[in-house]
Design a protein around this motif. Structure first.
Motif, PDB file in Angstrom:
ATOM      1  N   HIS A   1       0.774  -1.030  -0.048  1.00 29.25           N
ATOM      2  CA  HIS A   1       0.102  -0.045   0.002  1.00 29.25           C
ATOM      3  C   HIS A   1       0.898   1.337  -0.185  1.00 29.25           C
ATOM      4  O   HIS A   1       1.986   1.143   0.274  1.00 29.25           O
ATOM      5  CB  HIS A   1      -0.909  -0.029   1.337  1.00 29.25           C
ATOM      6  CG  HIS A   1      -2.153  -0.808   0.923  1.00 29.25           C
ATOM      7  ND1 HIS A   1      -2.894  -0.659   0.189  1.00 29.25           N
ATOM      8  CD2 HIS A   1      -2.650  -1.924   1.804  1.00 29.25           C
ATOM      9  CE1 HIS A   1      -3.949  -1.624   0.063  1.00 29.25           C
ATOM     10  NE2 HIS A   1      -3.754  -2.070   1.243  1.00 29.25           N
TER      11      HIS A   1
ATOM     12  N   PRO B   1      -2.542  -1.698  -5.193  1.00 32.51           N
ATOM     13  CA  PRO B   1      -3.522  -0.945  -5.972  1.00 32.51           C
ATOM     14  C   PRO B   1      -2.601  -0.070  -7.264  1.00 32.51           C
ATOM     15  O   PRO B   1      -3.370  -0.279  -8.211  1.00 32.51           O
ATOM     16  CB  PRO B   1      -4.065   0.176  -5.018  1.00 32.51           C
ATOM     17  CG  PRO B   1      -3.952  -0.439  -3.781  1.00 32.51           C
ATOM     18  CD  PRO B   1      -2.826  -1.468  -3.667  1.00 32.51           C
TER      19      PRO B   1
ATOM     20  N   ASN C   1      -8.599  -5.557  -5.377  1.00 36.82           N
ATOM     21  CA  ASN C   1      -7.597  -5.251  -4.117  1.00 36.82           C
ATOM     22  C   ASN C   1      -8.556  -5.473  -3.016  1.00 36.82           C
ATOM     23  O   ASN C   1      -9.770  -5.035  -2.536  1.00 36.82           O
ATOM     24  CB  ASN C   1      -6.926  -3.778  -3.947  1.00 36.82           C
ATOM     25  CG  ASN C   1      -6.063  -3.518  -5.198  1.00 36.82           C
ATOM     26  OD1 ASN C   1      -4.988  -3.915  -5.133  1.00 36.82           O
ATOM     27  ND2 ASN C   1      -6.398  -2.834  -6.256  1.00 36.82           N
TER      28      ASN C   1
END
Ligand code: SF4
Ligand code: SF4
Ligand code: SF4
Length: 259
Positions: free
Chosen positions: A13, A45, A51
């Motif tokens: 992330h 992502p 996701n």
């Protein structure tokens, strides 16, 4: 993590950052494909359309906390993750955006934004800060960006259920191993003695002084080392500037005397 256990759920992330640290992971040569056989990359992502939310076994976080949105995301990932990893100098130290901490906020924002209504994060901006200033972090790997070998080593240890040891030697150690002539001996500037290595002395190898992108070495005797650097002709002003640039919001913890 046991070999016989299900594949670990891994997330990559990002909060405020430039994406360079994530790219290191995605460009980790052929090894990423090998690794994908052993992990379940459930959230990334930047490269995945779908996701998943946690729980995550391992969650890499790139970037620093610069606004309320960053903070909320970070807290959410922390709650959902067994191991949270601060990945890159933005995440570990606040890095370049942390320079704002040493300047007048109004002056900085006016210099960047003619119209402050365009300010990223708007009224929700926060003091740029490392993620450990907000949540518990299990492992910190600095670098702008960190090296791919550090990612592979960390993942390998986690997959083998071995406590990861994050490299914590100055750049000079790798320089010496590579038999690179010390730049200080030639009157050039180099911050290698006070900076965490792990980059295989990338800059000195091409005759360029270390400017400190891996952030300060944990537990270095900064005052002593800075005196030595000064004796080698590196000015304290330059050292302060470089440390402020990369140590960002963690600069004060170093206890360096700013003259
Ligand atoms: S540490 Fe460097 S490469 Fe990584 S997100 Fe921050 S600015 Fe980009
Ligand atoms: S060139 Fe820099 S990193 Fe290499 S040994 Fe000299 S001071 Fe250390
Ligand atoms: S030598 Fe210094 S500036 Fe260059 S990559 Fe390594 S830590 Fe970063």
């Amino acid at each position: 993590m046991s070999k016989n256990f299900r594949k670990p759920r891994v997330a990559i992330h990002s909060i405020t950052g430039c994406a360079g640290c994530q790219l290191v992971i995605y460009f980790v040569r052929n090894k990423l494909l090998e690794l994908l056989d052993k992990i379940d990359l459930v959230a990334a992502p930047m490269i995945k359309e779908r996701n998943d939310e946690g729980p995550y076994d391992v969650c890499f976080v790139e970037g620093l906390v610069a606004n309320q949105n960053d903070l909320e995301n970070l807290k959410n990932w922390r709650e959902q993750s067994k191991y949270l990893i601060a990945w890159g100098t933005c995440a570990t130290h606040g890095n370049v955006p942390g320079i704002k901490n040493f300047k007048d906020k109004e002056v900085v924002e006016s210099a960047v934004y003619k119209d402050k209504s365009n300010l990223v994060g708007g009224s929700s901006t926060l003091v740029p800060s490392a993620i450990s200033e907000h949540v518990k972090v299990d492992f910190e790997v600095s670098g702008c960006p960190p090296s791919e070998i550090e990612f592979l080593r960390l993942m390998q240890h986690l997959l083998m259920n071995v406590e990861p040891k994050i490299y914590n030697e100055p750049v000079c150690v790798e320089c010496t191993k590579r038999e690179i002539r010390c730049l200080l001996d030639d009157g050039k500037e180099c911050l290698g003695p006070i900076i965490r290595g792990g980059c295989n002395a990338l800059c000195p190898a091409v005759n360029y002084g270390c400017t400190g992108c891996h952030g300060p070495l944990k537990s270095a005797n900064f005052e002593q080392m800075i005196k030595l650097l000064e004796e080698c002709g590196v000015s304290r002003e330059l050292i302060n500037q470089r440390l402020q640039k990369y140590a960002g919001s963690k600069f004060e913890e170093l206890g360096v005397d700013i003259r």
